[in-house]
Design an enzyme around this catalytic site. Structure first.
Site, PDB file in Angstrom:
ATOM      1  N   ARG A   1       0.927  -1.353  -0.116  1.00 38.53           N
ATOM      2  CA  ARG A   1      -0.042  -0.083   0.056  1.00 38.53           C
ATOM      3  C   ARG A   1       0.798   1.184  -0.168  1.00 38.53           C
ATOM      4  NH1 ARG A   1      -3.164  -3.089  -1.368  1.00 38.53           N
ATOM      5  NH2 ARG A   1      -5.300  -3.644  -0.226  1.00 38.53           N
TER       6      ARG A   1
ATOM      7  N   GLU B   1      -2.787   7.468  -5.035  1.00 39.95           N
ATOM      8  CA  GLU B   1      -2.927   6.628  -6.042  1.00 39.95           C
ATOM      9  C   GLU B   1      -4.180   6.987  -6.754  1.00 39.95           C
ATOM     10  OE1 GLU B   1      -1.581   2.266  -5.870  1.00 39.95           O
ATOM     11  OE2 GLU B   1      -3.832   2.148  -5.743  1.00 39.95           O
TER      12      GLU B   1
ATOM     13  N   HIS C   1      -0.370  -0.207 -10.074  1.00 40.82           N
ATOM     14  CA  HIS C   1      -1.084  -1.253  -9.228  1.00 40.82           C
ATOM     15  C   HIS C   1      -1.554  -2.460 -10.074  1.00 40.82           C
ATOM     16  CE1 HIS C   1      -3.330  -1.179  -5.024  1.00 40.82           C
ATOM     17  NE2 HIS C   1      -3.101  -2.656  -5.433  1.00 40.82           N
TER      18      HIS C   1
END
Length: 323
Positions: A234, A262, A281
């Protein structure tokens, strides 16, 4: 195979995600065990995935008296499950193990590149520099610090341990004792020692209040010159501003599959640094790989229909520490 017509399933995820995760052949397999429910209110099982807005709170559960299980085709169920689920006694299952393998493979690939200082070598090559034999770097003897003995962290550790590169592996995880770390093939250390002695630090911890900016300015400053940060967990685990400073100075390299924020806004400094490798991601299941998640869910529903134990069971104490 007997059709379990008494078992009713409601699928709750985004339309595009559902089409990819549960293509026709998997829906046909699912139909062998269950029939579609008209809503969560008359479902025995809810199958969720990316794009779901479902939250199993007291109000939702009160309106779904038949519901007895949640099967999630993603990893974490923290945004879906509430304490009311455990109080009601629902079974909860997650495909986190299925998604863990591609993430671990991705992280290990980046660790291999980091060990060979691939970012610097690539930048030098583009600038016309060809490294002499003595300037070439390899993986042998590198110290890798793993933050988090999660299901992904353990897979990364096992792959590194099996490598012939002879990695020295350090582990920081407050829930793992020294003896357990040793059994996993790592030396248990505190976070400061890990940062100060690792040439590569790879993050595999959940995002919790106590892990936000775990790699803050102070700890990033402890990393040796030329060290690399790998993050497939994360983005909030790292102080982004501090990492930008370290990478812009050329002191650290970074492989980041996740960032904070993000996605990064256009013009963010991380996007233009030659010693930072960014991906959007993508470490987990992507494209056709997501069918593995759907196959997992179908198999779990089949186990429920047959009265067998679920293989992806999430327990309350695990849920509290999920990403």
């Amino acid at each position: 195979m007997t059709v379990a017509t008494e078992l009713r399933v409601w699928v709750a995820m985004g339309r595009r995600q559902e089409a990819a995760i549960l293509p026709p052949e998997l829906l046909a397999r699912l139909a062998a065990w269950a029939t579609p429910a008209g809503s969560p209110a008359d479902a025995d099982v809810v199958v969720t995935g990316w794009g779901t807005s479902l939250v199993l709170d007291e109000e939702t559960l009160a309106a779904a008296p038949r519901l007895r299980a949640l099967v999630h085709t993603g990893g974490s169920v923290r945004t879906i499950v509430t304490p009311a689920v455990w109080e009601r006694g629902l079974a909860v299952s997650s495909a986190a193990d299925v998604n863990a393998d591609p993430v671990a493979e991705f992280a290990c690939a980046q660790i291999t590149l980091a060990a060979k200082r691939a970012l610097g070598a690539s930048a030098g090559y583009r600038a016309g520099r060809w490294p002499a034999f003595g300037a070439r770097e390899g993986a042998d003897g590198r110290t890798v610090g793993i933050v988090g003995a999660s299901r992904i962290g353990r897979r990364v550790l096992a792959r590194l341990r099996a490598s012939e590169a002879g990695y020295r592996i350090l582990l920081y995880d407050p829930y793992i004792c020294a003896a357990d770390a040793e059994r996993l093939g790592a030396a248990s250390v505190d976070i400061h020692t890990l940062c100060a002695t690792s040439s590569i630090v790879t993050l595999h911890a959940p995002e919790l209040p106590e892990t936000r900016q775990l790699l803050n300015a102070e700890r990033l400053a402890l990393l040796p010159d030329g060290a690399t940060v790998v993050n497939t967990a994360r983005g909030a685990l790292i102080d982004t501003a501090a990492l930008v400073r370290e990478c812009a100075a050329g002191r650290l390299d970074a492989f980041l599959d996740v960032t904070d924020p993000e996605p990064l806004p256009v013009g963010h400094p991380l996007l233009s640094l030659p010693n930072v490798f960014l991906t959007p991601h993508i470490a987990g299941c992507q494209g056709g790989e997501v069918r593995r998640l759907g196959a997992f869910a179908v198999d779990e529903v089949g186990r429920l229909a047959r009265g067998e134990p679920l293989v992806g069971t999430v327990r309350r104490e695990e849920w509290a520490r999920m990403a």
